[in-house]
Design an enzyme around this catalytic site. Structure first.
Site, PDB file in Angstrom:
ATOM      1  N   SER A   1       0.873  -1.185   0.000  1.00 55.70           N
ATOM      2  CA  SER A   1       0.000   0.000   0.000  1.00 55.70           C
ATOM      3  C   SER A   1       0.903   1.226   0.000  1.00 55.70           C
ATOM      4  CB  SER A   1      -0.846  -0.013   1.277  1.00 55.70           C
ATOM      5  OG  SER A   1      -1.429   1.250   1.525  1.00 55.70           O
TER       6      SER A   1
ATOM      7  N   TYR B   1      -2.488  -1.152  10.368  1.00 51.70           N
ATOM      8  CA  TYR B   1      -2.358  -1.286   8.911  1.00 51.70           C
ATOM      9  C   TYR B   1      -1.024  -0.711   8.439  1.00 51.70           C
ATOM     10  CZ  TYR B   1      -3.997  -1.114   4.018  1.00 51.70           C
ATOM     11  OH  TYR B   1      -4.151  -1.295   2.668  1.00 51.70           O
TER      12      TYR B   1
HETATM   13  P1  NAD Z   1     -11.250  -6.526  -0.154  1.00 55.61           P
HETATM   14  O1  NAD Z   1     -11.896  -6.415   1.188  1.00 55.61           O
HETATM   15  O2  NAD Z   1     -12.076  -6.300  -1.371  1.00 55.61           O
HETATM   16  O3  NAD Z   1     -10.553  -7.955  -0.302  1.00 55.61           O
HETATM   17  C1  NAD Z   1      -9.816  -8.528   0.748  1.00 55.61           C
HETATM   18  C2  NAD Z   1      -9.676 -10.004   0.494  1.00 55.61           C
HETATM   19  O4  NAD Z   1      -8.980 -10.583   1.619  1.00 55.61           O
HETATM   20  C3  NAD Z   1     -11.017 -10.736   0.388  1.00 55.61           C
HETATM   21  O5  NAD Z   1     -10.939 -11.764  -0.574  1.00 55.61           O
HETATM   22  C4  NAD Z   1     -11.179 -11.349   1.768  1.00 55.61           C
HETATM   23  O6  NAD Z   1     -12.015 -12.498   1.795  1.00 55.61           O
HETATM   24  C5  NAD Z   1      -9.737 -11.706   2.085  1.00 55.61           C
HETATM   25  N1  NAD Z   1      -9.528 -11.941   3.497  1.00 55.61           N
HETATM   26  C6  NAD Z   1      -9.822 -11.136   4.549  1.00 55.61           C
HETATM   27  N2  NAD Z   1      -9.542 -11.768   5.708  1.00 55.61           N
HETATM   28  C7  NAD Z   1      -9.048 -12.984   5.376  1.00 55.61           C
HETATM   29  C8  NAD Z   1      -8.570 -14.103   6.125  1.00 55.61           C
HETATM   30  N3  NAD Z   1      -8.576 -14.107   7.468  1.00 55.61           N
HETATM   31  N4  NAD Z   1      -8.138 -15.193   5.453  1.00 55.61           N
HETATM   32  C9  NAD Z   1      -8.179 -15.226   4.093  1.00 55.61           C
HETATM   33  N5  NAD Z   1      -8.609 -14.202   3.337  1.00 55.61           N
HETATM   34  C10 NAD Z   1      -9.038 -13.110   3.980  1.00 55.61           C
HETATM   35  O7  NAD Z   1     -10.006  -5.530  -0.100  1.00 55.61           O
HETATM   36  P2  NAD Z   1      -9.038  -4.911  -1.231  1.00 55.61           P
HETATM   37  O8  NAD Z   1      -9.205  -3.454  -1.196  1.00 55.61           O
HETATM   38  O9  NAD Z   1      -9.165  -5.639  -2.508  1.00 55.61           O
HETATM   39  O10 NAD Z   1      -7.621  -5.215  -0.562  1.00 55.61           O
HETATM   40  C11 NAD Z   1      -6.722  -6.185  -1.059  1.00 55.61           C
HETATM   41  C12 NAD Z   1      -5.317  -5.810  -0.652  1.00 55.61           C
HETATM   42  O11 NAD Z   1      -4.984  -4.566  -1.240  1.00 55.61           O
HETATM   43  C13 NAD Z   1      -5.129  -5.649   0.862  1.00 55.61           C
HETATM   44  O12 NAD Z   1      -3.875  -6.170   1.251  1.00 55.61           O
HETATM   45  C14 NAD Z   1      -5.148  -4.143   1.029  1.00 55.61           C
HETATM   46  O13 NAD Z   1      -4.446  -3.728   2.167  1.00 55.61           O
HETATM   47  C15 NAD Z   1      -4.464  -3.705  -0.261  1.00 55.61           C
HETATM   48  N6  NAD Z   1      -4.704  -2.320  -0.631  1.00 55.61           N
HETATM   49  C16 NAD Z   1      -5.959  -1.876  -0.914  1.00 55.61           C
HETATM   50  C17 NAD Z   1      -6.134  -0.545  -1.276  1.00 55.61           C
HETATM   51  C18 NAD Z   1      -7.484   0.005  -1.589  1.00 55.61           C
HETATM   52  O14 NAD Z   1      -7.583   1.237  -1.712  1.00 55.61           O
HETATM   53  N7  NAD Z   1      -8.491  -0.812  -1.776  1.00 55.61           N
HETATM   54  C19 NAD Z   1      -5.042   0.317  -1.325  1.00 55.61           C
HETATM   55  C20 NAD Z   1      -3.775  -0.165  -1.049  1.00 55.61           C
HETATM   56  C21 NAD Z   1      -3.621  -1.490  -0.706  1.00 55.61           C
END
Ligand code: NAD
Length: 270
Positions: free
Chosen positions: A152, A165
């Site tokens: 991130s 985080y």
């Molecule tokens: P999201 O909530 O859409 O997806 C998260 C995924 O992680 C889901 O498939 C969920 O089922 C899974 N998950 C959660 N807890 C779990 C567990 N205990 N065991 C197995 N799977 C689990 O979120 P996203 O925005 O797609 O985030 C994905 C990654 O991207 C994360 O690491 C997040 O920190 C990172 N990220 C997101 C953003 C953003 O703006 N959305 C920005 C930077 C980084």
């Protein structure tokens, strides 16, 4: 080959990729993009069993690849080890490992729930240690592998109220660099992708939480907090992050390792 997309497509067909947290958001986008390149998939993540089964069937049919699913909880090291062991037994082993699963919690430090701290550190950081630890022996034996950690912008800079985080994401940057150095001569690259704000279910949840923590409206959170940090004033798209992941898996990216690839609309340039 006339362009990078062609050459990455040719080199990724038939490879086996595992993406943690790929039932939603960025992880699902990366899984889709890898399937479109011809990769067989192991999906992982939480969700309704019937919906996940349908997702696997659709991905397999759309891209003519095999799709398996592991329900491993990324807080549980033994389940993670089993997931990797099973994945390693399919399609000639695991060549691409994408550590993407992540959760968020927004609260001032002195009110931060201890169990949220533990879960965020386990899912967003320690799970990547456990997957990489289990997947590396196979990659080392084959002298070929790609590890991508979805970090991130918060791997590089902080924001208030996101202690767990930010700590986990800074940690995954360090893990990425360390493993990259350990395997640099073995045909394995290890990189992190550091997105700014991407509109996914995780971010939609944060809008409400941040509004509460800061005492402002949800519209103000989007305009004045989230996209204020992002000079383009545009959300990064899931497809843009997925394209970067596909490139990092390609042969063209063989010299990119130990890097933290920002894809944040200029956020961390400021
Ligand atoms: P999201 O909530 O859409 O997806 C998260 C995924 O992680 C889901 O498939 C969920 O089922 C899974 N998950 C959660 N807890 C779990 C567990 N205990 N065991 C197995 N799977 C689990 O979120 P996203 O925005 O797609 O985030 C994905 C990654 O991207 C994360 O690491 C997040 O920190 C990172 N990220 C997101 C953003 C953003 O703006 N959305 C920005 C930077 C980084």
């Amino acid at each position: 080959m006339s362009n990078a997309a062609d050459s990455s497509g040719a080199s990724l067909a038939g490879r086996h990729a595992l993406v943690t947290g790929s039932t939603s958001g960025i992880g699902l986008g990366i899984a889709r993009a890898l399937a479109a390149q011809g990769c067989h998939l192991t999906l992982n993540g939480l969700g309704d069993a019937d919906e996940i089964a349908a997702l696997c069937e659709n991905l397999a049919a759309d891209h003519n690849v095999e799709v398996h699913y592991s329900p491993a909880d990324m807080r549980e090291p033994q389940q993670i080890a089993r997931m990797i062991e099973e994945a390693e037994a399919r399609h000639g082993g695991l060549e691409i490992l994408v550590n993407n699963a992540g959760i968020q919690h927004v609260a001032p430090l002195h009110e931060f729930p201890v169990e949220k701290w533990d879960d965020i550190l386990a899912i967003n950081l320690s799970s990547a240690f456990h997957t990489i630890r289990a997947a590396l022996p196979g990659m080392l034996a084959r002298e070929r592998g790609r590890v991508i950690n979805v970090a991130s912008a918060h791997a590089l800079v902080a924001s208030p109220f996101k202690a767990a985080y930010v700590a986990a994401k800074h940690g995954i940057a360090g893990l990425t660099k360390t493993v990259a150095l350990e395997v640099a001569e073995k045909g394995i690259t290890v990189n992190a992708i550091a997105p700014g704000y991407v509109k996914t279910p995780l971010v939609e949840g944060q809008v409400a939480d941040t509004a509460k923590a800061r005492g402002i409206s949800e519209e103000e959170v989007v305009r004045d907090v989230m996209l204020k940090a992002q000079p383009t004033r545009q959300f990064v798209t899931i497809e843009q992050v997925a394209s970067l992941a596909v490139f990092l898996c390609s042969d063209a990216a063989a010299s990119i390792t130990g890097s933290i690839q920002s894809i944040d609309g200029g956020w961390t340039a400021a």
